[in-house]
Design an enzyme around this catalytic site. Structure first.
Site, PDB file in Angstrom:
ATOM      1  N   ASP A   1     115.630  34.131 -20.163  1.00  0.00           N
ATOM      2  CA  ASP A   1     116.372  33.128 -21.039  1.00  0.00           C
ATOM      3  C   ASP A   1     116.921  34.206 -22.047  1.00  0.00           C
ATOM      4  OD1 ASP A   1     118.066  30.995 -21.815  1.00  0.00           O
ATOM      5  OD2 ASP A   1     116.441  30.462 -22.899  1.00  0.00           O
TER       6      ASP A   1
ATOM      7  N   HIS B   1     103.350  30.069 -28.380  1.00  0.00           N
ATOM      8  CA  HIS B   1     105.065  30.898 -28.940  1.00  0.00           C
ATOM      9  C   HIS B   1     105.855  29.541 -30.111  1.00  0.00           C
ATOM     10  CE1 HIS B   1     109.522  31.475 -28.274  1.00  0.00           C
ATOM     11  NE2 HIS B   1     109.734  30.676 -27.539  1.00  0.00           N
TER      12      HIS B   1
ATOM     13  N   ARG C   1     119.025  36.669 -31.177  1.00  0.00           N
ATOM     14  CA  ARG C   1     118.088  36.241 -32.033  1.00  0.00           C
ATOM     15  C   ARG C   1     118.853  35.342 -33.847  1.00  0.00           C
ATOM     16  NH1 ARG C   1     114.415  33.291 -29.302  1.00  0.00           N
ATOM     17  NH2 ARG C   1     113.546  34.568 -28.060  1.00  0.00           N
TER      18      ARG C   1
ATOM     19  N   GLU D   1     110.785  33.061 -18.875  1.00  0.00           N
ATOM     20  CA  GLU D   1     110.136  31.845 -18.585  1.00  0.00           C
ATOM     21  C   GLU D   1     110.163  31.701 -17.075  1.00  0.00           C
ATOM     22  OE1 GLU D   1     113.015  29.075 -19.894  1.00  0.00           O
ATOM     23  OE2 GLU D   1     113.151  30.392 -22.006  1.00  0.00           O
TER      24      GLU D   1
ATOM     25  N   ASP E   1     116.384  23.776 -20.733  1.00  0.00           N
ATOM     26  CA  ASP E   1     115.257  24.346 -21.299  1.00  0.00           C
ATOM     27  C   ASP E   1     113.955  24.063 -22.095  1.00  0.00           C
ATOM     28  OD1 ASP E   1     114.329  26.839 -21.423  1.00  0.00           O
ATOM     29  OD2 ASP E   1     115.034  27.953 -23.123  1.00  0.00           O
TER      30      ASP E   1
ATOM     31  N   GLU F   1     108.581  38.130 -30.492  1.00  0.00           N
ATOM     32  CA  GLU F   1     107.218  37.968 -30.971  1.00  0.00           C
ATOM     33  C   GLU F   1     106.234  38.894 -30.441  1.00  0.00           C
ATOM     34  OE1 GLU F   1     105.854  34.160 -29.125  1.00  0.00           O
ATOM     35  OE2 GLU F   1     107.068  34.351 -28.015  1.00  0.00           O
TER      36      GLU F   1
ATOM     37  N   THR G   1     121.931  33.877 -18.531  1.00  0.00           N
ATOM     38  CA  THR G   1     120.437  33.309 -18.336  1.00  0.00           C
ATOM     39  C   THR G   1     120.405  33.637 -16.627  1.00  0.00           C
ATOM     40  OG1 THR G   1     120.716  31.234 -20.186  1.00  0.00           O
ATOM     41  CG2 THR G   1     119.118  31.669 -17.837  1.00  0.00           C
TER      42      THR G   1
ATOM     43  N   GLN H   1     121.914  32.676 -32.923  1.00  0.00           N
ATOM     44  CA  GLN H   1     121.047  31.984 -32.911  1.00  0.00           C
ATOM     45  C   GLN H   1     120.256  30.940 -34.531  1.00  0.00           C
ATOM     46  OE1 GLN H   1     117.002  32.277 -30.905  1.00  0.00           O
ATOM     47  NE2 GLN H   1     116.309  30.040 -30.681  1.00  0.00           N
TER      48      GLN H   1
ATOM     49  N   TYR I   1     121.479  27.118 -35.150  1.00  0.00           N
ATOM     50  CA  TYR I   1     120.802  26.189 -34.486  1.00  0.00           C
ATOM     51  C   TYR I   1     120.410  25.139 -35.019  1.00  0.00           C
ATOM     52  CZ  TYR I   1     116.109  26.419 -36.439  1.00  0.00           C
ATOM     53  OH  TYR I   1     115.046  26.015 -37.449  1.00  0.00           O
TER      54      TYR I   1
ATOM     55  N   THR J   1     109.862  30.621 -22.891  1.00  0.00           N
ATOM     56  CA  THR J   1     109.186  31.443 -23.253  1.00  0.00           C
ATOM     57  C   THR J   1     107.397  31.499 -22.979  1.00  0.00           C
ATOM     58  OG1 THR J   1     110.575  32.714 -24.695  1.00  0.00           O
ATOM     59  CG2 THR J   1     108.898  33.635 -24.837  1.00  0.00           C
TER      60      THR J   1
ATOM     61  N   ARG K   1     110.693  28.975 -39.938  1.00  0.00           N
ATOM     62  CA  ARG K   1     109.748  28.478 -41.377  1.00  0.00           C
ATOM     63  C   ARG K   1     108.731  28.567 -42.245  1.00  0.00           C
ATOM     64  NH1 ARG K   1     111.526  25.421 -36.274  1.00  0.00           N
ATOM     65  NH2 ARG K   1     109.752  25.578 -35.499  1.00  0.00           N
TER      66      ARG K   1
ATOM     67  N   TYR L   1     110.234  24.487 -24.209  1.00  0.00           N
ATOM     68  CA  TYR L   1     109.568  24.935 -25.192  1.00  0.00           C
ATOM     69  C   TYR L   1     108.402  24.512 -25.233  1.00  0.00           C
ATOM     70  CZ  TYR L   1     110.205  26.719 -30.393  1.00  0.00           C
ATOM     71  OH  TYR L   1     110.478  26.639 -31.314  1.00  0.00           O
TER      72      TYR L   1
ATOM     73  N   GLU M   1     113.585  36.468 -22.659  1.00  0.00           N
ATOM     74  CA  GLU M   1     112.670  34.852 -23.203  1.00  0.00           C
ATOM     75  C   GLU M   1     112.109  35.349 -21.568  1.00  0.00           C
ATOM     76  OE1 GLU M   1     113.597  31.131 -25.082  1.00  0.00           O
ATOM     77  OE2 GLU M   1     112.679  31.733 -26.830  1.00  0.00           O
TER      78      GLU M   1
ATOM     79  N   LYS N   1     121.904  31.768 -26.980  1.00  0.00           N
ATOM     80  CA  LYS N   1     121.918  31.241 -25.459  1.00  0.00           C
ATOM     81  C   LYS N   1     122.222  31.552 -24.055  1.00  0.00           C
ATOM     82  CE  LYS N   1     117.727  30.098 -26.525  1.00  0.00           C
ATOM     83  NZ  LYS N   1     116.150  30.982 -26.442  1.00  0.00           N
TER      84      LYS N   1
END
Lengths: 398, 398
Positions: free
Chosen positions: B219, B119, B223, B187, B112, B344, B243, B226, B230, B330, B128, B114, B185, B239
Site C-alpha cells: 500500500d 504500527h 507521507r 500488508e 484497508d 517506521e 496499491t 498524507q 488526513y 502495515t 501525534r 490498521y 506499507e 494512498k
C-alpha cells in the site's frame, strides 16, 4: 430550440432542455437505458436502434466519451421534435409511473468530498468544540475520502437502521447496538464517464471531457458510530451501510444556464486548483421529512467546485474509471433553514425540530421517509429538474 | 496426501499443499486462470474443461462459493497426482517464467485496516507526539477505511512518484510538488469470494464461507501528502495513487497449518468481534529494497484477526461483493527489524537506513525497487509460498 411533440406539463423540469438519463424496466420487460421527457421515459435502444442502450446500466454509453454524448443528445432532440419521427418514436415512450427505475450506473469508486464551508464549520464546532472549526487544510484543498461503492443503492431502496459500536463521551466503555443518531446528508453527485490513465492528472479544464452528468445523493450517516470510529482514518461504518442515488443523471449539457462562480476563495488556491471557467452550479435542493419541507440547501454556496474536486482527486495520478462517482459532501448554506443534515438542523439533537404532526425529531425515527429533490435554471427561463432521491428507514435487524 | 508427478524443487513453497490461483497469459495467448505448482502454471480451463477459468479474472470462480472452491481444489490435486492423468494434463503446464501474470481479480471495494498495534503505536508517536499513541477506539474495534479500488495494480506495474499538496509544520503555506516522503506499507490482503446481502452482518464464524484466500499488498504511501490531508476524513491522495497486489491468491484451504491465536486482546472485544476459532496467521513477511532485506514483519503479531475485520466491516449491514479486498494495514512487529514501512524503519527520516552499496534512505528514491514476499507453515513440515509483490519507482510526471 424547437418544441417537442410530447405533452410536457408546464413547470415539469423535464422538458426538452433537460433529458436526463436513467435505467428503467417496463412492466415485465428487461432493464434498458432511457431519458425522461415530461412524464414519460423514452426507450433509447428502441428509438436510436443502438444496442449500447439495451443494457441494465449506463456504463457502456458513459465510456464512449464527450463527442458521442453530444451526438446522442442531438439525435434524441431530433426524435422528440421532428413530426416525421413521431409515429415511429411514440411507441418507445413509457409513462414514468408505470416503469420501475433502477440504479442508473454501476459505481466504480465512490469519493465523498466535504466542500461546504458552512457544513464543515458546523460539524467542526460540534465534533471539536475546543478548536478552530475549520482545520488548517480546509481552505487549501477539497477534503475528501473514499466511501463504499458496493452499498450505493437506487432511490427507493429501504434503508435499514444500522447497528454498530458507539461510545458517548460520558459512557465508561463502548457498546454495540442500533444507531441512535441516524441522519441524512443532502449532496450532489458527479458521474465520471470517460476514464483516465494511471499516472495522469486531470486538470480543471478537462472537467467536461470526463464528467458526464449530475445527480442527487443522500449519504446516510450514523453519527454515533461515526463519532467513535473516525479518528484517525476517517468515516467508515458510520457511512458504509447505504448511500442513495437519484434515478436521473442530468447531463452537463443541460446545465450551462446553471453555471455560476463559486464564492470567493481566500486564500487563492494553488495553481492546479485554479479554474478558467465557472463550475459552481446554481442547484436549489429541498429536503423533505415525511413530506414536510425541512431544509432548502443552496448548492451555489459550495466553496469548492466539482472541477476543483476532480483536479484534486487526480492530482496524484490516480486513474478515473467509467462509473466513478464523486459527491460534494453535505450542502449547507449560511441560513439555518439551508442546512442539509439533521445534525446541523437540530445542532446534534440539542434543538429538536417540530414537525407539522406535532412530533419532534433529533435524528431519524424508524418509518421516516426522506426525500431530497432539486432543480436548477435552464435556458430561456426553463427549469432543469433533478427528480428525487427517496429512502424510508426500516427498523434495525437486531 | 499423495505426491505430484510435477517436478517441484525442494523448498519451492509451491508444492501440492499450496496451489495458489492467479491470472496468466501464455505468450501470444489470451488471459486465463491458473494455479501455480512448482515453477509452472497449470491452465485450469484446459485441465478441468470448465469455461469459468477461460477468463481474465478470478471473479466468476470466486462467486461460486466455498463448496465449489473445495471441489475444484480436489480436482486439481487429482489431476496433478494421478499418473493416468499425466499425459492429458502435462500440456496445460506452462513454465512460470514464460507467461505474463496479471491482476488476479477485479477489485470491487478495497478496505484497508490498521490492525498492527506496533504500527499504530509507532505512527501515533510520530504524527501525534503530544498525545497517547493509540487513540481510545483502537483496542475496541479494528480501525479501517476505504481505499481506491481503481488503482489497485498488478505486481510489477511501475509506480510513478505522485505529486500532491503538502505542508511541513514549519512551512508558511502548502505547496504542490513531487512527494518527498514516498513509502511502502507491507500488508496482507484478504479476498472476498462469496458476497452477502445488504442489511446482513457477517459473523466471525462465517469468515470461511466468504473469504476465498490471501495475498500480499504493498500500500504505497506518500507521507507528506498524507500528513497534510488526513484530518478529519482520513487518508486520500497520500494512498490513492497505487496499491500493488501479488499475483497469487493462496486459498484459505492451504493455510490451516498457519492458523494461530492472535495476541491476547485486552480489553475483551465486544460480542460481535469474538471468535470461536483462531484466525491469526503465521505468515513471515520479508521486505527487500533493491534486493536487500530491510525488514521481516511477522503477521502472527497482528492484534486483530481477519475474521474480526470482516465481522466489523459488515456489522452495520454493509454488503460484501465478490472481489472485495480488505488488507491488514502495515504489518509491524515489536522489534525494529520487523517494521513494515520506511517511516517506521527510519523514524520519519530521523534515522536513515544505510544500504549495502553505502547509500542511505529516509524514503524511496526514484529507481528503487521494493519486493515484499512471505511464506507460512504448511502441513507435514511443508512451506506455503505467497510469491512476491514488486514495484519500481519512476520519476514524477512533472
Amino acid at each position: 430550440m424547437s418544441q417537442t411533440w410530447v405533452d410536457v406539463p408546464a413547470g415539469s423540469g423535464f422538458g426538452l432542455r433537460n433529458l436526463p438519463y436513467g435505467v428503467f424496466a417496463p412492466q415485465g420487460g428487461p432493464r434498458r437505458v432511457g431519458v425522461r421527457i415530461g412524464d414519460y421515459v423514452l426507450d433509447l435502444a428502441a428509438t436510436l436502434d443502438d444496442p449500447v442502450f439495451a443494457s441494465g446500466s449506463l456504463n457502456a454509453f458513459l465510456a464512449q466519451g464527450r463527442a458521442r454524448w453530444t451526438e446522442v443528445r442531438n439525435r434524441i432532440v431530433m426524435a422528440l421534435t421532428e413530426d416525421a419521427q413521431r409515429s415511429r418514436v411514440e411507441p418507445a415512450l413509457h409513462p414514468v409511473d408505470g416503469v420501475r427505475l433502477y440504479l442508473p450506473f454501476e459505481v466504480a469508486d465512490y469519493v465523498d468530498f466535504y466542500a461546504s464551508e458552512q457544513h464543515a464549520t458546523n460539524l467542526g464546532r460540534m465534533f471539536r468544540p475546543d478548536a478552530a472549526p475549520l482545520l488548517p487544510n480546509w481552505k487549501h484543498l477539497p477534503v475528501g475520502y473514499h466511501g463504499r461503492a458496493g452499498t450505493v443503492v437506487a432511490s427507493g431502496t429501504a434503508i435499514r437502521r444500522p447497528c454498530g459500536q458507539r461510545k458517548a463521551p460520558d459512557d465508561a466503555a463502548p457498546s454495540f447496538g442500533r444507531s441512535r443518531k441516524l441522519d441524512i446528508e443532502a449532496e450532489v453527485g458527479f458521474v465520471v464517464g470517460a476514464g483516465s490513465p494511471l499516472g495522469d492528472a486531470v486538470t480543471t479544464k478537462d472537467f467536461r471531457e470526463h464528467v458526464f452528468g449530475v445527480c442527487l445523493v443522500n449519504d446516510w450517516s450514523a453519527r454515533d458510530i461515526q463519532a467513535w470510529e473516525y479518528v484517525p482514518l476517517g468515516p467508515f461504518l458510520g457511512k458504509s451501510f447505504a448511500t442513495s442515488l437519484s434515478p436521473w443523471i442530468v447531463p452537463l449539457d443541460a446545465l450551462d444556464a446553471a453555471r455560476v462562480a463559486t464564492p470567493a476563495q481566500d486564500p487563492a488556491p494553488l495553481e492546479y486548483l485554479r479554474e478558467s471557467e465557472d463550475w459552481g452550479l446554481d442547484l436549489q435542493l429541498r429536503v423533505r421529512l415525511n413530506g414536510e419541507l425541512i431544509a432548502q440547501p443552496p448548492y451555489a454556496q459550495m466553496y469548492w467546485s466539482p472541477a476543483q474536486m476532480l483536479a484534486h482527486m487526480t492530482a496524484n495520478g490516480a486513474a478515473l474509471r467509467t462509473g466513478d462517482l464523486f459527491a460534494s459532501g453535505t450542502v449547507s448554506g449560511p441560513d439555518p433553514s439551508q442546512r442539509g443534515s439533521l445534525i446541523e438542523l437540530t445542532w446534534n439533537g440539542a434543538e429538536p425540530i417540530t414537525l407539522a404532526d406535532g412530533t419532534t425529531r433529533k435524528f431519524l425515527d424508524d418509518g421516516d421517509t426522506v426525500t431530497i429533490s432539486a432543480d436548477a435554471p435552464g435556458p430561456e427561463g426553463s427549469r432543469i429538474g433533478f427528480g428525487e432521491v427517496i429512502g424510508r428507514i426500516e427498523p434495525a435487524a437486531r
